[in-house]
Design a protein around this motif. Sequence first.
Motif, mmCIF file in Angstrom:
data_model
loop_
_atom_site.group_PDB
_atom_site.id
_atom_site.type_symbol
_atom_site.label_atom_id
_atom_site.label_comp_id
_atom_site.label_asym_id
_atom_site.label_seq_id
_atom_site.Cartn_x
_atom_site.Cartn_y
_atom_site.Cartn_z
ATOM 1 N N ILE A 56 1.792 -50.254 19.686
ATOM 2 C CA ILE A 56 2.438 -49.079 19.117
ATOM 3 C C ILE A 56 1.837 -47.838 19.770
ATOM 4 N N THR A 57 2.699 -47.012 20.365
ATOM 5 C CA THR A 57 2.247 -45.798 21.038
ATOM 6 C C THR A 57 2.616 -44.591 20.191
ATOM 7 N N LEU A 58 1.591 -43.904 19.713
ATOM 8 C CA LEU A 58 1.785 -42.650 18.995
ATOM 9 C C LEU A 58 1.188 -41.542 19.839
ATOM 10 N N GLU A 59 1.247 -40.311 19.358
ATOM 11 C CA GLU A 59 0.694 -39.198 20.112
ATOM 12 C C GLU A 59 -0.788 -39.423 20.374
ATOM 13 N N ARG A 60 -1.174 -39.495 21.623
ATOM 14 C CA ARG A 60 -2.557 -39.614 22.075
ATOM 15 C C ARG A 60 -3.277 -40.858 21.589
ATOM 16 N N ARG A 61 -2.571 -41.814 21.000
ATOM 17 C CA ARG A 61 -3.216 -43.029 20.523
ATOM 18 C C ARG A 61 -2.339 -44.234 20.814
ATOM 19 N N ILE A 62 -2.983 -45.356 21.093
ATOM 20 C CA ILE A 62 -2.283 -46.615 21.283
ATOM 21 C C ILE A 62 -2.926 -47.637 20.362
ATOM 22 N N PHE A 63 -2.112 -48.266 19.531
ATOM 23 C CA PHE A 63 -2.589 -49.295 18.627
ATOM 24 C C PHE A 63 -2.135 -50.652 19.130
ATOM 25 N N ILE A 64 -3.015 -51.629 19.077
ATOM 26 C CA ILE A 64 -2.656 -53.008 19.375
ATOM 27 C C ILE A 64 -2.996 -53.793 18.114
ATOM 28 N N TRP A 65 -1.953 -54.260 17.428
ATOM 29 C CA TRP A 65 -2.128 -54.926 16.151
ATOM 30 C C TRP A 65 -1.517 -56.314 16.194
ATOM 31 N N LYS A 66 -2.195 -57.259 15.583
ATOM 32 C CA LYS A 66 -1.673 -58.614 15.422
ATOM 33 C C LYS A 66 -1.129 -58.718 14.003
ATOM 34 N N VAL A 67 0.122 -59.132 13.873
ATOM 35 C CA VAL A 67 0.772 -59.230 12.569
ATOM 36 C C VAL A 67 0.201 -60.435 11.826
ATOM 37 N N LEU A 68 -0.277 -60.197 10.610
ATOM 38 C CA LEU A 68 -0.823 -61.281 9.784
ATOM 39 C C LEU A 68 0.147 -61.728 8.699
ATOM 40 N N GLY A 69 1.088 -60.882 8.339
ATOM 41 C CA GLY A 69 2.054 -61.247 7.312
ATOM 42 C C GLY A 69 3.101 -60.175 7.136
ATOM 43 N N ALA A 70 4.131 -60.510 6.356
ATOM 44 C CA ALA A 70 5.197 -59.566 6.049
ATOM 45 C C ALA A 70 4.815 -58.791 4.799
ATOM 46 N N GLY A 71 5.210 -57.556 4.741
ATOM 47 C CA GLY A 71 4.894 -56.722 3.591
ATOM 48 C C GLY A 71 5.952 -56.840 2.519
ATOM 49 N N ALA A 72 5.558 -56.592 1.290
ATOM 50 C CA ALA A 72 6.494 -56.615 0.174
ATOM 51 C C ALA A 72 6.818 -55.201 -0.313
#
Length: 128
Positions: A56-72
Amino acid sequence: MVAEGRQRIDKWLFFSRVVKSRSLAAKLVVAGRVRINRDKAAQASDQVKPGDVLTITLERRIFIWKVLGAGARRGPAEEARTLYEDMSPPPAPKGEAPPDAIPGLREAGSGRPTKKERRQTDRLLGED
């Protein structure tokens, strides 16, 4: 029908508190700022499942996330952190410049003139 454990990317981004609303999440996806397993997410309706890696690329930041589950639901931040594992590299320290950055050098007195220097220039040019 939707497979068990899968969720729309815009809903997942909203539930994990990346953005403040689902419409902003959809705009983020359509703008090409979200990748699912190295492939750009084309639509807000693309599905994510546990095990997917999101970039995920936001302003001046890049996040690398591994999905662990779906949200409710969009709950508190502690609940949102259970939806992903953060695999992002640590941010660079704020005080240090990147090693390839060249500092801006300027000769002494070559900057913007002071008020006194501007008046002297005006007198010299006869613009009193």
